[in-house]
Design a protein around this motif. Structure first.
Motif, mmCIF file in Angstrom:
data_model
loop_
_atom_site.group_PDB
_atom_site.id
_atom_site.type_symbol
_atom_site.label_atom_id
_atom_site.label_comp_id
_atom_site.label_asym_id
_atom_site.label_seq_id
_atom_site.Cartn_x
_atom_site.Cartn_y
_atom_site.Cartn_z
ATOM 1 N N UNK A 91 0.899 -1.060 -0.114
ATOM 2 C CA UNK A 91 0.015 -0.004 -0.088
ATOM 3 C C UNK A 91 1.050 1.129 0.037
ATOM 4 N N UNK A 92 0.475 2.303 -0.444
ATOM 5 C CA UNK A 92 0.962 3.698 -0.691
ATOM 6 C C UNK A 92 1.455 3.991 0.802
ATOM 7 N N UNK A 93 0.993 4.042 2.181
ATOM 8 C CA UNK A 93 1.473 4.284 3.247
ATOM 9 C C UNK A 93 2.652 3.433 3.648
ATOM 10 N N UNK A 94 2.608 2.281 3.332
ATOM 11 C CA UNK A 94 3.581 1.284 3.840
ATOM 12 C C UNK A 94 4.756 1.640 3.051
ATOM 13 N N UNK A 95 4.816 1.879 1.767
ATOM 14 C CA UNK A 95 5.674 2.167 0.697
ATOM 15 C C UNK A 95 6.625 3.518 1.321
ATOM 16 N N UNK A 96 5.672 4.465 1.586
ATOM 17 C CA UNK A 96 6.226 5.844 2.293
ATOM 18 C C UNK A 96 6.896 5.453 3.412
ATOM 19 N N UNK A 97 6.678 4.856 4.422
ATOM 20 C CA UNK A 97 7.356 4.532 5.556
ATOM 21 C C UNK A 97 8.524 3.660 5.229
ATOM 22 N N UNK A 98 8.595 2.803 4.154
ATOM 23 C CA UNK A 98 9.550 2.056 4.189
ATOM 24 C C UNK A 98 10.853 2.848 3.316
ATOM 25 N N UNK A 99 10.269 3.746 2.521
ATOM 26 C CA UNK A 99 11.197 4.609 1.757
ATOM 27 C C UNK A 99 11.871 5.642 2.709
ATOM 28 N N UNK A 100 10.855 6.171 3.512
ATOM 29 C CA UNK A 100 11.625 7.050 4.535
ATOM 30 C C UNK A 100 12.761 6.306 5.290
ATOM 31 N N UNK A 101 12.279 5.242 5.865
ATOM 32 C CA UNK A 101 13.449 4.203 6.437
ATOM 33 C C UNK A 101 14.630 3.964 5.674
ATOM 34 N N UNK A 102 14.520 3.686 4.570
ATOM 35 C CA UNK A 102 15.571 3.658 3.448
ATOM 36 C C UNK A 102 16.453 4.939 3.407
ATOM 37 N N UNK A 103 15.848 6.140 3.309
ATOM 38 C CA UNK A 103 16.522 7.257 3.088
ATOM 39 C C UNK A 103 17.303 7.719 4.495
ATOM 40 N N UNK A 104 16.600 7.436 5.685
ATOM 41 C CA UNK A 104 17.364 7.459 7.072
ATOM 42 C C UNK A 104 18.563 6.757 7.203
ATOM 43 N N UNK A 105 18.294 5.589 6.798
ATOM 44 C CA UNK A 105 19.510 4.546 7.163
ATOM 45 C C UNK A 105 20.668 4.852 5.995
ATOM 46 N N UNK A 106 20.250 5.096 4.696
ATOM 47 C CA UNK A 106 21.418 5.277 3.692
ATOM 48 C C UNK A 106 22.049 6.432 4.069
ATOM 49 N N UNK A 107 21.516 7.643 4.723
ATOM 50 C CA UNK A 107 22.140 8.743 5.021
ATOM 51 C C UNK A 107 23.357 8.443 5.905
ATOM 52 N N UNK A 108 23.245 7.388 6.825
ATOM 53 C CA UNK A 108 24.352 7.270 7.635
ATOM 54 C C UNK A 108 25.753 6.948 7.269
ATOM 55 N N UNK A 109 25.954 6.538 5.976
ATOM 56 C CA UNK A 109 27.358 6.447 5.365
ATOM 57 C C UNK A 109 27.850 7.463 4.931
ATOM 58 N N UNK A 110 27.286 8.509 4.733
ATOM 59 C CA UNK A 110 27.676 9.769 3.873
ATOM 60 C C UNK A 110 28.802 10.252 4.400
ATOM 61 N N UNK A 111 28.553 10.546 5.702
ATOM 62 C CA UNK A 111 29.882 11.393 6.368
ATOM 63 C C UNK A 111 31.176 10.317 6.823
ATOM 64 N N UNK A 112 30.850 9.322 7.277
ATOM 65 C CA UNK A 112 31.780 8.260 7.414
ATOM 66 C C UNK A 112 32.658 8.032 6.137
#
Length: 417
Positions: A91-112
């Motif tokens: 469903x679109x709400x679940x996709x939104x939550x999943x994509x936001x989680x991916x965004x949050x976690x993928x960001x972690x590697x940028x600075x290190x």
């Protein structure tokens, strides 16, 4: 002295970026396939953009305290799992939550990742190493787009996302072995003292907080200061960048959906985005040479006119045509806007920001910049859905282009003090 003789760990960014690079386009097509509209796409992308602000704060502060290798591995693992379980997001709400989680976690590697580059060589070799790192990162995104373009012909989108998740999981396993444990710890402030490191870091994530900004830091935008030269240089530069990100959000959020709605199939949509990425890689190579001989403000002015004009032309085509004309115009003008113009503007504007934060209070300057950029991305993506839903895709693209034309004259007006 050189800390790590083996630089194989840098190749990890290829499969990682190949897995995250095509996601925004795939997510957009997935939402449309589930019966969503432009507003649905805008909500999902806006939520993802909103997550970038706390993510850049949290993971930035963590980078000063956590082992580089651990944070990168956490990022890999946190990105892989939501992708692997994407088939369950029906469903679109679940996709939104999943994509936001991916965004949050993928960001972690940028600075290190950027700090690891700095820890891997003597300072005199940083420019060469960051150039290589940026190229490998862009190459990863390009590979991901090309592979997705072919896979979307034979697989469902959630199956492609699952493959991308397994790719990140394999990258995590490889990272356990080849990522080095830091011998020397650089703090994030070290990134600000070297132009190449700063540019590479901001390309991956255009937000960086050394500390949390407060309301007092935003007094630079007072009307009294905005109207006085040359002290209005910094707030006007920030406002120019804000307009750029609002315009980019208005256009980029719904452009893939617009291509699909206007008669292109999923593979053709991904093809247009892929060609844009090819020109962006070439554009960054071209822009670095231009910056050595041309004024940054002048380059920003020219690139904004090129990007804005391309948006307007794409908008006119979207208003008047369907099918093949949309594909042809996309293959010509989208690479000009998202490739050549973007790379020149991004390089020149980021160089201007680098000069500011290098000469003044770094924490304050970056905090204000990162906050207004994050809010601009969120606002632009949110507006795009409403403009498209209640008016049209073509008008949305034209509005984005007009904003950039106005922005170009603002950069022409800038006078540094």
């Amino acid at each position: 002295m050189i800390k790590y003789k083996d630089k194989k760990w840098m190749y990890l960014v290829i499969p990682f970026n190949a897995s995250t690079g095509p996601l925004s386009t795939l997510i957009t097509l997935q939402i449309i396939s589930l019966g969503g509209n432009a507003i649905s796409v805008a909500y999902v992308i806006s939520l993802s953009n909103a997550v970038l602000i706390p993510a850049s704060m949290i993971w930035g502060f963590m980078a000063d305290r956590l082992d580089r290798k651990k944070q990168i591995l956490i990022s890999f693992g946190g990105t892989a799992l939501p992708l692997i379980f994407m088939p369950l997001a029906n469903s679109i709400p679940l996709i939104a939550l999943n994509y936001s989680l991916i965004t949050f976690m993928s960001t972690a590697s940028s600075t290190p990742f950027n700090l690891l580059v700095m820890e891997s060589a003597e300072k005199k070799h940083w420019g060469q190493l960051f150039s290589r790192f940026s190229f490998l990162s862009s190459l990863g995104v390009l590979i991901g787009l090309i592979v997705s373009t072919f896979l979307v012909i034979i697989l469902r989108i959630y199956e492609i996302e699952e493959i991308l998740g397994l790719t990140v999981l394999a990258t995590l396993i490889a990272g356990l072995k080849i990522l080095p444990k830091p011998i020397v710890t650089f703090e994030r402030t070290a990134i600000l003292h070297h132009k190449e490191s700063f540019l590479a870091r901001m390309i991956h994530l255009p937000m960086m907080f050394l500390h949390l900004p407060n309301l007092h830091n935003f007094k630079m935008f007072s009307l009294r200061r905005l109207l006085r030269k040359p002290i209005n240089y910094i707030p006007l530069l920030y406002i120019g960048i804000v307009i750029f990100y609002i315009s980019s959000g208005i256009f980029n959020t719904v452009y893939p959906a617009g291509l699909y709605i206007k008669g292109l199939d999923k593979a053709e949509v991904l093809s247009v985005i892929t060609v844009g990425m090819i020109f962006q890689i070439l554009g960054f190579r071209f822009a670095s040479n231009l910056l050595e001989s041309r004024d940054e403000k002048r380059l920003a002015y020219i690139s904004l006119i090129l990007r804005g004009s391309s948006y307007i032309i794409l908008g006119l085509f979207a208003q008047l045509f369907l099918g093949i004309p949309i594909l042809i115009s996309g293959l010509i003008f989208y690479p000009l806007a998202a490739g050549i113009a973007f790379s020149i503007f991004y390089s020149s504007s980021t160089t201007l920001i680098f000069k500011i934060v290098g000469e003044r209070r770094q924490g304050t300057g970056l905090g204000v910049y990162s906050t207004v950029v994050g809010l601009s991305m969120f606002l632009g993506s949110l507006l795009s859905g409403y403009i498209t839903h209640f008016i049209s895709y073509g008008i949305d693209f034209i509005i984005a282009g007009i904003l950039l034309i106005f922005d170009s004259f603002l950069f022409r007006y800038l006078e540094e003090g």
